[in-house]
Design a protein around this motif. Structure first.
Motif, PDB file in Angstrom:
ATOM      1  N   UNK A 118       0.865  -1.183   0.000  1.00  0.00           N
ATOM      2  CA  UNK A 118       0.000   0.000   0.000  1.00  0.00           C
ATOM      3  C   UNK A 118       0.898   1.227   0.000  1.00  0.00           C
ATOM      4  N   UNK A 119       0.599   2.202  -0.851  1.00  0.00           N
ATOM      5  CA  UNK A 119       1.423   3.408  -0.917  1.00  0.00           C
ATOM      6  C   UNK A 119       1.233   4.312   0.299  1.00  0.00           C
ATOM      7  N   UNK A 120       0.212   4.068   1.103  1.00  0.00           N
ATOM      8  CA  UNK A 120      -0.030   4.874   2.298  1.00  0.00           C
ATOM      9  C   UNK A 120       0.675   4.255   3.503  1.00  0.00           C
ATOM     10  N   UNK A 121       1.690   4.966   4.006  1.00  0.00           N
ATOM     11  CA  UNK A 121       2.407   4.467   5.179  1.00  0.00           C
ATOM     12  C   UNK A 121       1.497   4.425   6.403  1.00  0.00           C
ATOM     13  N   UNK A 122       0.551   5.348   6.494  1.00  0.00           N
ATOM     14  CA  UNK A 122      -0.400   5.362   7.610  1.00  0.00           C
ATOM     15  C   UNK A 122      -1.276   4.111   7.563  1.00  0.00           C
ATOM     16  N   UNK A 123      -1.815   3.795   6.367  1.00  0.00           N
ATOM     17  CA  UNK A 123      -2.636   2.580   6.234  1.00  0.00           C
ATOM     18  C   UNK A 123      -1.816   1.331   6.546  1.00  0.00           C
ATOM     19  N   UNK A 124      -0.574   1.284   6.061  1.00  0.00           N
ATOM     20  CA  UNK A 124       0.290   0.137   6.366  1.00  0.00           C
ATOM     21  C   UNK A 124       0.490  -0.004   7.870  1.00  0.00           C
ATOM     22  N   UNK A 153     -11.648   1.580  -2.259  1.00  0.00           N
ATOM     23  CA  UNK A 153     -12.469   1.707  -3.461  1.00  0.00           C
ATOM     24  C   UNK A 153     -13.765   0.907  -3.340  1.00  0.00           C
ATOM     25  N   UNK A 154     -14.858   1.565  -3.697  1.00  0.00           N
ATOM     26  CA  UNK A 154     -16.138   0.862  -3.782  1.00  0.00           C
ATOM     27  C   UNK A 154     -16.627   0.872  -5.234  1.00  0.00           C
ATOM     28  N   UNK A 155     -15.697   1.152  -6.146  1.00  0.00           N
ATOM     29  CA  UNK A 155     -15.985   1.190  -7.570  1.00  0.00           C
ATOM     30  C   UNK A 155     -16.367  -0.207  -8.063  1.00  0.00           C
ATOM     31  N   UNK A 156     -17.567  -0.387  -8.614  1.00  0.00           N
ATOM     32  CA  UNK A 156     -17.998  -1.712  -9.097  1.00  0.00           C
ATOM     33  C   UNK A 156     -17.044  -2.292 -10.146  1.00  0.00           C
ATOM     34  N   UNK A 157     -16.389  -1.425 -10.908  1.00  0.00           N
ATOM     35  CA  UNK A 157     -15.434  -1.899 -11.915  1.00  0.00           C
ATOM     36  C   UNK A 157     -14.213  -2.549 -11.251  1.00  0.00           C
ATOM     37  N   UNK A 158     -13.739  -1.972 -10.144  1.00  0.00           N
ATOM     38  CA  UNK A 158     -12.619  -2.563  -9.404  1.00  0.00           C
ATOM     39  C   UNK A 158     -13.008  -3.925  -8.831  1.00  0.00           C
ATOM     40  N   UNK A 159     -14.215  -3.995  -8.300  1.00  0.00           N
ATOM     41  CA  UNK A 159     -14.704  -5.261  -7.738  1.00  0.00           C
ATOM     42  C   UNK A 159     -14.796  -6.315  -8.845  1.00  0.00           C
ATOM     43  N   UNK A 194       4.962   0.402  -2.422  1.00  0.00           N
ATOM     44  CA  UNK A 194       4.652   0.483  -3.855  1.00  0.00           C
ATOM     45  C   UNK A 194       4.479  -0.921  -4.410  1.00  0.00           C
ATOM     46  N   UNK A 195       3.647  -1.004  -5.440  1.00  0.00           N
ATOM     47  CA  UNK A 195       3.473  -2.283  -6.112  1.00  0.00           C
ATOM     48  C   UNK A 195       4.782  -2.763  -6.708  1.00  0.00           C
ATOM     49  N   UNK A 196       5.561  -1.823  -7.240  1.00  0.00           N
ATOM     50  CA  UNK A 196       6.842  -2.165  -7.862  1.00  0.00           C
ATOM     51  C   UNK A 196       7.792  -2.821  -6.857  1.00  0.00           C
ATOM     52  N   UNK A 197       7.945  -2.238  -5.667  1.00  0.00           N
ATOM     53  CA  UNK A 197       8.869  -2.835  -4.684  1.00  0.00           C
ATOM     54  C   UNK A 197       8.348  -4.190  -4.204  1.00  0.00           C
ATOM     55  N   UNK A 198       7.034  -4.327  -4.079  1.00  0.00           N
ATOM     56  CA  UNK A 198       6.470  -5.617  -3.677  1.00  0.00           C
ATOM     57  C   UNK A 198       6.738  -6.710  -4.700  1.00  0.00           C
ATOM     58  N   UNK A 199       6.557  -6.389  -5.967  1.00  0.00           N
ATOM     59  CA  UNK A 199       6.761  -7.395  -7.017  1.00  0.00           C
ATOM     60  C   UNK A 199       8.247  -7.709  -7.173  1.00  0.00           C
ATOM     61  N   UNK A 240      -3.299  -6.229  -0.747  1.00  0.00           N
ATOM     62  CA  UNK A 240      -2.913  -5.359  -1.848  1.00  0.00           C
ATOM     63  C   UNK A 240      -3.901  -4.214  -2.050  1.00  0.00           C
ATOM     64  N   UNK A 241      -3.375  -2.991  -2.019  1.00  0.00           N
ATOM     65  CA  UNK A 241      -4.189  -1.824  -2.343  1.00  0.00           C
ATOM     66  C   UNK A 241      -4.315  -1.742  -3.861  1.00  0.00           C
ATOM     67  N   UNK A 242      -5.396  -1.174  -4.352  1.00  0.00           N
ATOM     68  CA  UNK A 242      -5.587  -1.024  -5.793  1.00  0.00           C
ATOM     69  C   UNK A 242      -5.006   0.297  -6.279  1.00  0.00           C
ATOM     70  N   UNK A 243      -5.387   1.392  -5.625  1.00  0.00           N
ATOM     71  CA  UNK A 243      -5.032   2.729  -6.100  1.00  0.00           C
ATOM     72  C   UNK A 243      -3.669   3.159  -5.580  1.00  0.00           C
ATOM     73  N   UNK A 244      -2.639   2.908  -6.401  1.00  0.00           N
ATOM     74  CA  UNK A 244      -1.276   3.319  -6.071  1.00  0.00           C
ATOM     75  C   UNK A 244      -0.650   3.935  -7.316  1.00  0.00           C
ATOM     76  N   UNK A 245       0.243   4.915  -7.122  1.00  0.00           N
ATOM     77  CA  UNK A 245       0.922   5.490  -8.288  1.00  0.00           C
ATOM     78  C   UNK A 245       1.932   4.506  -8.882  1.00  0.00           C
TER      79      UNK A 245
END
Length: 147
Positions: A16-22, A106-112, A43-48, A71-76
């Protein structure tokens, strides 16, 4: 001396890009005795890249590979779905061992809908992690040993 009950999982990873959320999610995981070890990546990049480097070293792979990836969805740079796309290219022993749980605001139906299209994603939950969510995640390996 009181013996500490073993954690539900050996290793989990937060991406997750948010250190607070982590930090909040890490404290919840610790408080619920959900995992022995917790890796965090902002970041997704460092995780992968971390998973790629583990997969190149079979001697340590089984001892260091997370069983659950939150895994967070919305990350730069690399969002959660790009992470999953790269994750699915990793060696089969990595992909089969790690289960991805989308942990998002995210509560976006497309993400789900997108998360349901991936075999690697096993659940979609909203932030922050709760005790109820963690207790509802089963560990098939530990259930077989204890059952």
């Amino acid at each position: 001396m009181i013996k500490k009950k073993p954690a539900k999982f050996n290793i989990v990873m937060l991406v997750d890009d948010s250190e607070v959320d982590n930090f909040i999610n890490l404290k919840m995981i610790e408080g619920c005795n959900f995992a022995e070890k917790i890796y965090t990546h902002t970041s997704g990049r460092s995780g992968i890249e971390f998973l790629r480097s583990l997969s190149m070293n079979p001697q340590i792979l089984s001892q260091l590979l997370p069983e659950i990836i939150f895994l967070d969805i919305n990350m730069p740079v690399m969002d959660g779905f790009a992470f999953v796309k790269e994750f699915d290219k990793l060696p089969i022993e990595v992909v089969k061992h790690c289960k991805i749980i989308v942990l998002t605001s995210s509560i976006n139906p497309e993400d789900i809908a997108n998360s349901k299209r991936s075999d690697s994603i096993v659940r979609y939950v909203n932030k922050p992690l709760s005790r109820e969510t963690l207790m509802g995640i089963e560990n098939p390996a530990r259930a077989e040993k204890n059952g």
